[in-house]
Design an enzyme around this catalytic site. Sequence first.
Site, PDB file in Angstrom:
ATOM      1  N   SER A 239       0.830  -1.193   0.000  1.00  0.00           N
ATOM      2  CA  SER A 239       0.000   0.000   0.000  1.00  0.00           C
ATOM      3  C   SER A 239       0.873   1.256   0.000  1.00  0.00           C
ATOM      4  O   SER A 239       1.712   1.402  -0.880  1.00  0.00           O
ATOM      5  CB  SER A 239      -0.956  -0.064   1.195  1.00  0.00           C
ATOM      6  OG  SER A 239      -2.024   0.830   1.060  1.00  0.00           O
ATOM      7  N   ASP A 468      -8.592  -4.144  -6.420  1.00  0.00           N
ATOM      8  CA  ASP A 468      -8.131  -3.556  -5.157  1.00  0.00           C
ATOM      9  C   ASP A 468      -8.906  -2.262  -4.915  1.00  0.00           C
ATOM     10  O   ASP A 468      -8.873  -1.350  -5.741  1.00  0.00           O
ATOM     11  CB  ASP A 468      -6.630  -3.270  -5.246  1.00  0.00           C
ATOM     12  CG  ASP A 468      -6.019  -2.854  -3.916  1.00  0.00           C
ATOM     13  OD1 ASP A 468      -6.673  -2.105  -3.166  1.00  0.00           O
ATOM     14  OD2 ASP A 468      -4.873  -3.254  -3.644  1.00  0.00           O
ATOM     15  N   HIS A 495      -7.333  -5.816  -0.876  1.00  0.00           N
ATOM     16  CA  HIS A 495      -6.220  -4.879  -0.851  1.00  0.00           C
ATOM     17  C   HIS A 495      -4.937  -5.639  -0.566  1.00  0.00           C
ATOM     18  O   HIS A 495      -4.713  -6.078   0.557  1.00  0.00           O
ATOM     19  CB  HIS A 495      -6.472  -3.816   0.209  1.00  0.00           C
ATOM     20  CG  HIS A 495      -5.437  -2.739   0.255  1.00  0.00           C
ATOM     21  ND1 HIS A 495      -4.883  -2.188  -0.882  1.00  0.00           N
ATOM     22  CD2 HIS A 495      -4.856  -2.096   1.301  1.00  0.00           C
ATOM     23  CE1 HIS A 495      -4.009  -1.254  -0.532  1.00  0.00           C
ATOM     24  NE2 HIS A 495      -3.966  -1.183   0.775  1.00  0.00           N
TER      25      HIS A 495
END
Length: 525
Positions: A239, A468, A495
């Site tokens: 991320s 995602d 995610h």
Amino acid sequence: MQPRPRLLLATAIGAVAVLVAGCTLGTARQGSETLSGTSFAAAPPPGAGVVPAGLELFYTQQIEWGSCDGFATDGDHLKPTLECARVTVPLDYDNPAGATAQIAISRSPATGARVGSLLVNPGGPGASGLSQASVADGTEVAQRFDVIGFDPRGVGASTPQVRCQTAQEIDAERSDPDVDMSPGGVARTEQKNRTYAERCAQRSGLPVLANVGTRDVVRDMDVIRSALGDAELNYLGFSYGTRIGTEYAETFPENVRAMVLDGAVDNAQSPVEETVLQGAGFQQAFDAFVAQCTQSPECPLGSDPAVANANFRALVDPLVTQPAATTDPRGLSYEDAVTGVLQALYSPSLWTPLRGGLTELAEGRGDTLLLLADRYAGRLDDGSYSNLEDAFNAIRCVDDPPLLDRGVVGEMDTRYRQAAPFLDDGRGTGYAPLDACAFWTVPPTNGPRGIDDLQGLPPVVVVSTTEDPATPYQAGVDLAKRLGASLISYQGAQHTATFDGVACVDDPVTAYLVDLATPEPDLTC
């Protein structure tokens, strides 16, 4: 303005048993020959790899590993097999003889023939990374690497810590729906944002805020690399951790051995495009949840996906004026209901509690959604908070230039509502408040940077998930092109995917990290 979700690696929700986060601000320590709290060899070793002139004391420090008791600040339980330590770094790299910061790190030692250390960051920005030392447990990577988690500067157990609000102030903010987009409503929201920025400056200190950005985190990572004894860095970033990895590659390309970036944040995107695309990603995740939910006759959103957005709004909109009842005296506010839903959309593993939470809400109760929102906000069992939210704001406000053009901000709000209609409360006016970064008390430290002409960077691997919600797939495709990296595409609605039990992803990532074998071109899982 519509909520802009944090770019966190989601964790499974359950009974959230958490440790107490200390609320005392850390104090930067003055530099000295011993750099209090860290031991140095009487005759400093040469350090590993490149040691920048003037930073020898930091790069050659000896790490003292010990128990992780007292290191966890966010409710994640650190496994008893982990070891923890602190690494001393300059608070301001332009003044290495001045105040210092302590970076909390954790280690899961290699159990087999050791390749080196692997630093892991879960994203945020502002998320504690100490538990990430366990992310590869049971894999060959855990056997061959010392897996290292760390709390970036200002975050979690690292000191000095960013703190902007008390627990009572955070609870009050979460109870405010902030949906009035009239000129008066926008002015009130901007005053709150201005007050928040002022509190951050007063309670954290300007020197901390000025040096808490990704620019400084990547320099800390290079100190950690050397202190661990690695001539080159091995890194796994999830991320927002992909932005950290990208900026490390920009700053220290020749110091990279291997780098895996999963759930890409492409720093070539404008903040407006990033926000709108993220809204579209969450709508896609919501639609996928709806498609599953409506297969059941008991779905709280009905049986027709075409009207699920409207049915969702019918559930949450009344909370603007009347919170739902909960066993917790706070009740479920409008903001917390939306936040709880967003938290659950990070992973299909959270769709069952999401469905249960929406069913409760249809019955006038909000306990499950409040628990999900508390997890997202970093609220602990005793009512205190980790510094997750404050660190998130402080880092983003120095990592990117603020949006000051009201026309652009209004356009972004309109486009976000269009991209994510399930989040549109119907109150948009084309006019929206400037966020806290517009009132930040220190200037941004990171400007736009090009990575097309990087010299000396070895092959990198990017993993991107097709559905995602938080970091849309195309950002990973674009980042891989810009870095000349191998791209692994994972077909899923979650995610990030690395070390999540998907062999098609984990096997080539492992072969790359251990043996530097690049994945096959355009690998799709």
